[in-house]
Design a protein around this motif. Structure first.
Motif, PDB file in Angstrom:
ATOM      1  N   LEU A   1      21.041 -14.800  -1.011  1.00 41.39           N
ATOM      2  CA  LEU A   1      20.799 -14.991   0.548  1.00 41.39           C
ATOM      3  C   LEU A   1      19.650 -15.520   0.506  1.00 41.39           C
TER       4      LEU A   1
ATOM      5  N   HIS B   1      16.990 -12.199   7.471  1.00 36.98           N
ATOM      6  CA  HIS B   1      17.548 -11.536   6.543  1.00 36.98           C
ATOM      7  C   HIS B   1      18.666 -10.222   6.784  1.00 36.98           C
ATOM      8  N   ASP B   2      18.343  -9.546   7.682  1.00 29.94           N
ATOM      9  CA  ASP B   2      19.163  -8.546   8.195  1.00 29.94           C
ATOM     10  C   ASP B   2      20.465  -9.300   8.658  1.00 29.94           C
TER      11      ASP B   2
ATOM     12  N   SER C   1      22.465 -10.202   5.568  1.00 27.66           N
ATOM     13  CA  SER C   1      23.182  -9.278   4.891  1.00 27.66           C
ATOM     14  C   SER C   1      24.248  -8.674   5.816  1.00 27.66           C
ATOM     15  N   GLU C   2      24.207  -8.590   6.938  1.00 26.43           N
ATOM     16  CA  GLU C   2      25.287  -8.077   7.727  1.00 26.43           C
ATOM     17  C   GLU C   2      26.457  -9.090   7.677  1.00 26.43           C
TER      18      GLU C   2
ATOM     19  N   MET D   1      27.245 -11.289   5.150  1.00 29.52           N
ATOM     20  CA  MET D   1      27.782 -11.324   4.281  1.00 29.52           C
ATOM     21  C   MET D   1      28.476 -10.063   3.349  1.00 29.52           C
ATOM     22  N   GLU D   2      28.261  -9.085   4.391  1.00 27.97           N
ATOM     23  CA  GLU D   2      28.642  -7.775   3.627  1.00 27.97           C
ATOM     24  C   GLU D   2      30.214  -7.832   3.269  1.00 27.97           C
ATOM     25  N   GLY D   3      30.337  -7.357   2.109  1.00 27.68           N
ATOM     26  CA  GLY D   3      31.868  -7.345   1.677  1.00 27.68           C
ATOM     27  C   GLY D   3      32.343  -8.765   1.093  1.00 27.68           C
ATOM     28  N   ALA D   4      31.693  -9.703   1.485  1.00 25.47           N
ATOM     29  CA  ALA D   4      32.213 -10.984   0.610  1.00 25.47           C
ATOM     30  C   ALA D   4      32.158 -10.824  -0.869  1.00 25.47           C
TER      31      ALA D   4
ATOM     32  N   GLU E   1      31.315 -11.748  -4.494  1.00 30.55           N
ATOM     33  CA  GLU E   1      29.855 -11.621  -4.892  1.00 30.55           C
ATOM     34  C   GLU E   1      29.708 -13.099  -5.346  1.00 30.55           C
TER      35      GLU E   1
ATOM     36  N   ARG F   1      32.058 -18.163   6.887  1.00 28.74           N
ATOM     37  CA  ARG F   1      32.352 -17.445   6.003  1.00 28.74           C
ATOM     38  C   ARG F   1      33.862 -17.445   6.081  1.00 28.74           C
TER      39      ARG F   1
END
Length: 346
Positions: free
Chosen positions: A118, A134-135, A138-139, A141-144, A146, A172
């Motif tokens: 990120l 950054h938050d 992170s939210e 791309m959560e579960g994307a 790796e 995404r």
């Protein structure tokens, strides 16, 4: 007129966008048309072709019998489908240059398959803003997968969290859909951005945004385009330059005009150094660029180089300042990302 303007319109039936700052044309985008090479950013499902011995690359099959050139052939499987993205404009009669490093780019977010992490633009430095972004990253791309990364662009600064989150989600979703669609015959999966979309995506917000039917007339865009087609370019002071594309290169000839002072050559050369990126941008010129400078002492070359480097800084890796020739000319290499406007406005 003071301030900045983005005007959307058409030129000879093709979508076009103009970015004007203080009455000066800073950038110009015109769609290349249906018969033009694929636009940079286009994503294809290609078919692995044959390696080109001694050239460090390979030819791939695209739809409709077209060919693509891929630099490097590591892991290439002849006949197997693969995803590639157009890296720059193909020269006439040559294969379309492509890369396997895909980017899914929008105004705020760039999703980067096979480049995890990120990242936030270095132009953003305020701690609270960096934490907010950054938050959001992170939210979003959560579960994307790796192996998939994300870059948040400088345009994110001060923009609502909802708008950024929507942009991340859209890129995404597009990336995941394309990556899941590798199997099959050669096909265009994502078309490169047209002039209006590219203007929204890549230009900074302007004081005035005009997408009315009369936008180009309202802001004198047609007259500014006519000036951009003139080979003679007035420089700050008494100097001028000629910018003329040939089949082999773009030739830039710098002259001092009516200035006969001892520093006339240096002043004219500094003036073209500062304005050359804009001139090339609005004219859509690239490739090999040779600048024949006005006479100046060798000790002044460093000052010219520093001015040129500062002017091209925003171009990033798309420009290589190659250096001096034995005859005292300066050579530049610029990636072809557009069709010259002189070819689009015939």
């Amino acid at each position: 007129m003071k301030g900045s303007v983005i005007a959307l319109g058409e030129v000879q039936g093709k979508r076009a966008a103009a970015w004007i700052v203080d009455g000066r044309l800073e950038d110009l985008l015109i769609d290349a048309g249906e018969d033009a090479p694929p636009a940079p950013g286009s994503i294809f499902r290609a078919r692995g072709g044959r390696s080109l011995k001694g050239m460090g690359g390979a030819l791939l099959d695209l739809p409709d019998g077209d060919k693509a050139y891929l630099r490097g052939n590591k892991g290439l499987k002849p006949g197997a489908p693969m995803l590639v993205q157009v890296s720059h404009i193909a020269e006439e009669g040559k294969a379309v240059p492509v890369t396997t490093r895909l980017l899914f780019k929008s105004k705020y977010a760039i999703v980067t398959p096979d480049a995890p992490g990120l990242n936030i633009s270095r132009q953003i430095s305020e701690d609270e803003e960096l934490l907010r972004l950054h938050d959001l990253a992170s939210e979003g791309m959560e579960g994307a997968d790796e192996t998939m990364g994300l870059i948040l662009r400088s345009a994110c600064e001060g923009v609502s969290s909802d708008a950024i989150a929507e942009d991340i989600a859209a890129m995404r979703d597009l990336a995941e859909a394309v990556l899941a669609d590798e199997a099959g015959e050669p096909e265009l999966l994502v078309a490169g951005a047209d002039a209006w979309e590219a203007a929204w995506r890549d230009w900074p917000d302007a004081d005035v945004f005009d997408d009315s039917e009369d936008a180009f007339e309202n802001h004198g865009v047609h007259e500014l385009i006519d000036a951009a087609l003139d080979v003679r370019v007035p420089l700050k002071g008494a100097g001028y330059a000629f910018i003329e594309p040939t089949h082999a290169m773009v030739a830039v000839d710098v002259n001092t005009g009516g200035d006969f002072s001892p520093a006339a050559g240096l002043k004219a050369n500094i003036a073209i150094a500062r304005d050359l990126p804009r001139q090339l941008r609005v004219r859509g010129l690239a490739g090999q660029i040779t600048v024949e400078l006005a006479p100046m002492a060798k000790k002044d070359r460093r000052q010219f180089e520093q001015s040129l480097k500062a002017a091209f800084k925003s171009e990033g890796g798309d420009v290589v300042l190659a250096g001096w020739t034995p005859l005292g000319n300066f050579e530049i290499q610029k990636k072809r990302s557009r069709v010259p406007i002189a070819e689009l406005i015939a």
